[in-house]
Design a protein around this motif. Structure first.
Motif, PDB file in Angstrom:
ATOM      1  N   ALA A  10       0.838  -1.208   0.000  1.00  0.00           N
ATOM      2  CA  ALA A  10       0.000   0.000   0.000  1.00  0.00           C
ATOM      3  C   ALA A  10       0.865   1.248   0.000  1.00  0.00           C
ATOM      4  O   ALA A  10       2.028   1.218   0.371  1.00  0.00           O
ATOM      5  N   VAL A  11       0.266   2.349  -0.411  1.00  0.00           N
ATOM      6  CA  VAL A  11       0.934   3.643  -0.370  1.00  0.00           C
ATOM      7  C   VAL A  11       0.994   4.092   1.076  1.00  0.00           C
ATOM      8  O   VAL A  11       0.007   4.033   1.801  1.00  0.00           O
ATOM      9  N   GLY A  12       2.172   4.543   1.524  1.00  0.00           N
ATOM     10  CA  GLY A  12       2.305   5.074   2.871  1.00  0.00           C
ATOM     11  C   GLY A  12       1.715   6.474   2.940  1.00  0.00           C
ATOM     12  O   GLY A  12       1.626   7.181   1.945  1.00  0.00           O
ATOM     13  N   ARG A  13       1.289   6.883   4.116  1.00  0.00           N
ATOM     14  CA  ARG A  13       0.741   8.226   4.297  1.00  0.00           C
ATOM     15  C   ARG A  13       1.507   8.920   5.403  1.00  0.00           C
ATOM     16  O   ARG A  13       1.800   8.336   6.434  1.00  0.00           O
ATOM     17  N   LEU A  14       1.792  10.186   5.181  1.00  0.00           N
ATOM     18  CA  LEU A  14       2.452  11.020   6.165  1.00  0.00           C
ATOM     19  C   LEU A  14       1.478  12.118   6.545  1.00  0.00           C
ATOM     20  O   LEU A  14       1.014  12.864   5.685  1.00  0.00           O
ATOM     21  N   VAL A  15       1.153  12.206   7.819  1.00  0.00           N
ATOM     22  CA  VAL A  15       0.218  13.232   8.266  1.00  0.00           C
ATOM     23  C   VAL A  15       1.020  14.452   8.677  1.00  0.00           C
ATOM     24  O   VAL A  15       1.922  14.370   9.507  1.00  0.00           O
ATOM     25  N   THR A  16       0.705  15.592   8.064  1.00  0.00           N
ATOM     26  CA  THR A  16       1.375  16.853   8.367  1.00  0.00           C
ATOM     27  C   THR A  16       0.345  17.835   8.900  1.00  0.00           C
ATOM     28  O   THR A  16      -0.847  17.568   8.912  1.00  0.00           O
ATOM     29  N   THR A  17       0.814  19.018   9.321  1.00  0.00           N
ATOM     30  CA  THR A  17      -0.115  20.032   9.833  1.00  0.00           C
ATOM     31  C   THR A  17      -1.029  20.553   8.734  1.00  0.00           C
ATOM     32  O   THR A  17      -2.121  21.009   9.007  1.00  0.00           O
TER      33      THR A  17
ATOM     34  N   GLU B  14      22.271   2.425 -14.953  1.00  0.00           N
ATOM     35  CA  GLU B  14      21.427   3.515 -14.452  1.00  0.00           C
ATOM     36  C   GLU B  14      20.447   2.964 -13.421  1.00  0.00           C
ATOM     37  O   GLU B  14      20.087   1.786 -13.467  1.00  0.00           O
ATOM     38  N   MET B  15      19.991   3.840 -12.529  1.00  0.00           N
ATOM     39  CA  MET B  15      19.003   3.440 -11.526  1.00  0.00           C
ATOM     40  C   MET B  15      17.632   3.966 -11.952  1.00  0.00           C
ATOM     41  O   MET B  15      17.469   5.141 -12.269  1.00  0.00           O
ATOM     42  N   TYR B  16      16.649   3.065 -11.978  1.00  0.00           N
ATOM     43  CA  TYR B  16      15.278   3.386 -12.364  1.00  0.00           C
ATOM     44  C   TYR B  16      14.339   2.974 -11.235  1.00  0.00           C
ATOM     45  O   TYR B  16      14.709   2.189 -10.362  1.00  0.00           O
ATOM     46  N   ALA B  17      13.116   3.488 -11.301  1.00  0.00           N
ATOM     47  CA  ALA B  17      12.112   3.134 -10.301  1.00  0.00           C
ATOM     48  C   ALA B  17      10.744   3.053 -10.963  1.00  0.00           C
ATOM     49  O   ALA B  17      10.465   3.747 -11.942  1.00  0.00           O
ATOM     50  N   VAL B  18       9.896   2.177 -10.397  1.00  0.00           N
ATOM     51  CA  VAL B  18       8.498   2.084 -10.799  1.00  0.00           C
ATOM     52  C   VAL B  18       7.665   2.074  -9.525  1.00  0.00           C
ATOM     53  O   VAL B  18       8.115   1.595  -8.476  1.00  0.00           O
ATOM     54  N   GLY B  19       6.452   2.605  -9.608  1.00  0.00           N
ATOM     55  CA  GLY B  19       5.565   2.622  -8.459  1.00  0.00           C
ATOM     56  C   GLY B  19       5.294   1.219  -7.973  1.00  0.00           C
ATOM     57  O   GLY B  19       4.985   0.323  -8.754  1.00  0.00           O
ATOM     58  N   ILE B  20       5.408   0.998  -6.667  1.00  0.00           N
ATOM     59  CA  ILE B  20       5.259  -0.343  -6.103  1.00  0.00           C
ATOM     60  C   ILE B  20       3.848  -0.880  -6.308  1.00  0.00           C
ATOM     61  O   ILE B  20       3.656  -2.097  -6.371  1.00  0.00           O
ATOM     62  N   LEU B  21       2.870  -0.001  -6.450  1.00  0.00           N
ATOM     63  CA  LEU B  21       1.506  -0.474  -6.642  1.00  0.00           C
ATOM     64  C   LEU B  21       1.321  -1.163  -7.987  1.00  0.00           C
ATOM     65  O   LEU B  21       0.355  -1.903  -8.174  1.00  0.00           O
TER      66      LEU B  21
ATOM     67  N   LEU C 222      11.869   2.077  -2.020  1.00  0.00           N
ATOM     68  CA  LEU C 222      12.123   3.370  -1.397  1.00  0.00           C
ATOM     69  C   LEU C 222      10.848   4.183  -1.292  1.00  0.00           C
ATOM     70  O   LEU C 222       9.978   4.084  -2.158  1.00  0.00           O
ATOM     71  N   GLU C 223      10.762   4.996  -0.250  1.00  0.00           N
ATOM     72  CA  GLU C 223       9.684   5.972  -0.141  1.00  0.00           C
ATOM     73  C   GLU C 223      10.245   7.306  -0.603  1.00  0.00           C
ATOM     74  O   GLU C 223      11.267   7.757  -0.096  1.00  0.00           O
ATOM     75  N   ILE C 224       9.576   7.916  -1.585  1.00  0.00           N
ATOM     76  CA  ILE C 224      10.023   9.207  -2.096  1.00  0.00           C
ATOM     77  C   ILE C 224       8.868  10.196  -1.962  1.00  0.00           C
ATOM     78  O   ILE C 224       7.841  10.028  -2.613  1.00  0.00           O
TER      79      ILE C 224
ATOM     80  N   GLN D 288       5.745   4.732  -2.674  1.00  0.00           N
ATOM     81  CA  GLN D 288       6.809   3.753  -2.569  1.00  0.00           C
ATOM     82  C   GLN D 288       7.160   3.303  -3.980  1.00  0.00           C
ATOM     83  O   GLN D 288       6.267   3.103  -4.807  1.00  0.00           O
ATOM     84  N   TYR D 289       8.453   3.141  -4.220  1.00  0.00           N
ATOM     85  CA  TYR D 289       8.954   2.770  -5.540  1.00  0.00           C
ATOM     86  C   TYR D 289       9.909   1.598  -5.420  1.00  0.00           C
ATOM     87  O   TYR D 289      10.731   1.536  -4.507  1.00  0.00           O
ATOM     88  N   LEU D 290       9.812   0.678  -6.372  1.00  0.00           N
ATOM     89  CA  LEU D 290      10.781  -0.392  -6.496  1.00  0.00           C
ATOM     90  C   LEU D 290      11.895   0.138  -7.387  1.00  0.00           C
ATOM     91  O   LEU D 290      11.634   0.579  -8.511  1.00  0.00           O
ATOM     92  N   THR D 291      13.120   0.113  -6.894  1.00  0.00           N
ATOM     93  CA  THR D 291      14.253   0.593  -7.687  1.00  0.00           C
ATOM     94  C   THR D 291      15.016  -0.599  -8.248  1.00  0.00           C
ATOM     95  O   THR D 291      15.093  -1.660  -7.617  1.00  0.00           O
ATOM     96  N   PHE D 292      15.578  -0.390  -9.433  1.00  0.00           N
ATOM     97  CA  PHE D 292      16.357  -1.439 -10.081  1.00  0.00           C
ATOM     98  C   PHE D 292      17.396  -0.804 -10.983  1.00  0.00           C
ATOM     99  O   PHE D 292      17.278   0.345 -11.389  1.00  0.00           O
TER     100      PHE D 292
END
Length: 187
Positions: A9-16, A33-40, A119-121, A24-28
């Motif tokens: 699942a997508v993580g959530r950050l609660v801010t003011t 070169e380093m690439y990423a795709v959405g973990i979902l 990774l979480e970006i 979240q992204y899977l990196t490879f």
């Protein structure tokens, strides 16, 4: 190696200011070169194994695999981006991603040199795609994630794995033209 990653699942950050999505992204790695795709989009990661080759398809389509009774096409991203096929090594694997288009879902395998990590970006750490200077077509890039002082190319899987574009390339390839002649001009 087997199954390494299940859909998360997508993580959530609660801010003011409210709730902000942290993707979240899977990196490879791919061709250095380093690439990423959405973990979902990621269903699983499997060891590179035997593929069934399909005649008269563009060179970036490595073939198909049988994944629990389903036929899954396997795309070589290095060949899709720059024309040179991936050299299969000990860490080479296939990332199974799920593409959704309206009501249809399609599983596609992508060949990568090695999977790195999840990774979480935060959105604030993602820059827009560069207008020039990228090694791949700029329309394939969803953004550039900043991670530990380095950039990770975040791929737009819908464009990279566009079924319509790949079908058009296969059709042109069957007509006797090369896939290089069939691919769209660089911006």
């Amino acid at each position: 190696m087997g199954q390494l990653v299940q859909q998360q699942a997508v993580g959530r950050l609660v801010t003011t200011e409210g709730t902000t999505d942290i993707q979240q992204y899977l990196t490879f790695s791919l061709a250095g070169e380093m690439y990423a795709v959405g973990i979902l989009n990621v269903k699983e990661i499997i060891e590179y194994g035997t593929l069934t080759e399909i005649p008269m398809v563009p060179a970036f389509i490595r073939g198909v695999i049988n994944l629990r009774g389903s036929v899954v096409p396997v795309i070589d991203l290095a060949a899709r981006f720059c024309g040179a096929r991936t050299d299969i090594g000990r860490r080479t694997c296939i990332v199974i991603v799920e593409l959704t288009d309206d009501d249809t879902r399609q599983d596609v395998g992508i060949v990568v040199d090695a999977v790195s990590e999840v990774l979480e970006i935060p959105p604030a750490e993602i820059e827009p795609a560069p207008a020039f200077g990228a090694r791949i077509r700029t329309d394939f890039i969803a953004g550039m994630g900043k991670v530990a002082g380095k950039f990770v190319v975040i791929l737009d899987l819908r464009r990279v794995l566009s079924v319509d574009e790949m079908a058009a390339l296969a059709h042109v390839g069957q007509a006797g033209e090369t896939t290089a002649e069939a691919s769209p001009a660089q911006p």
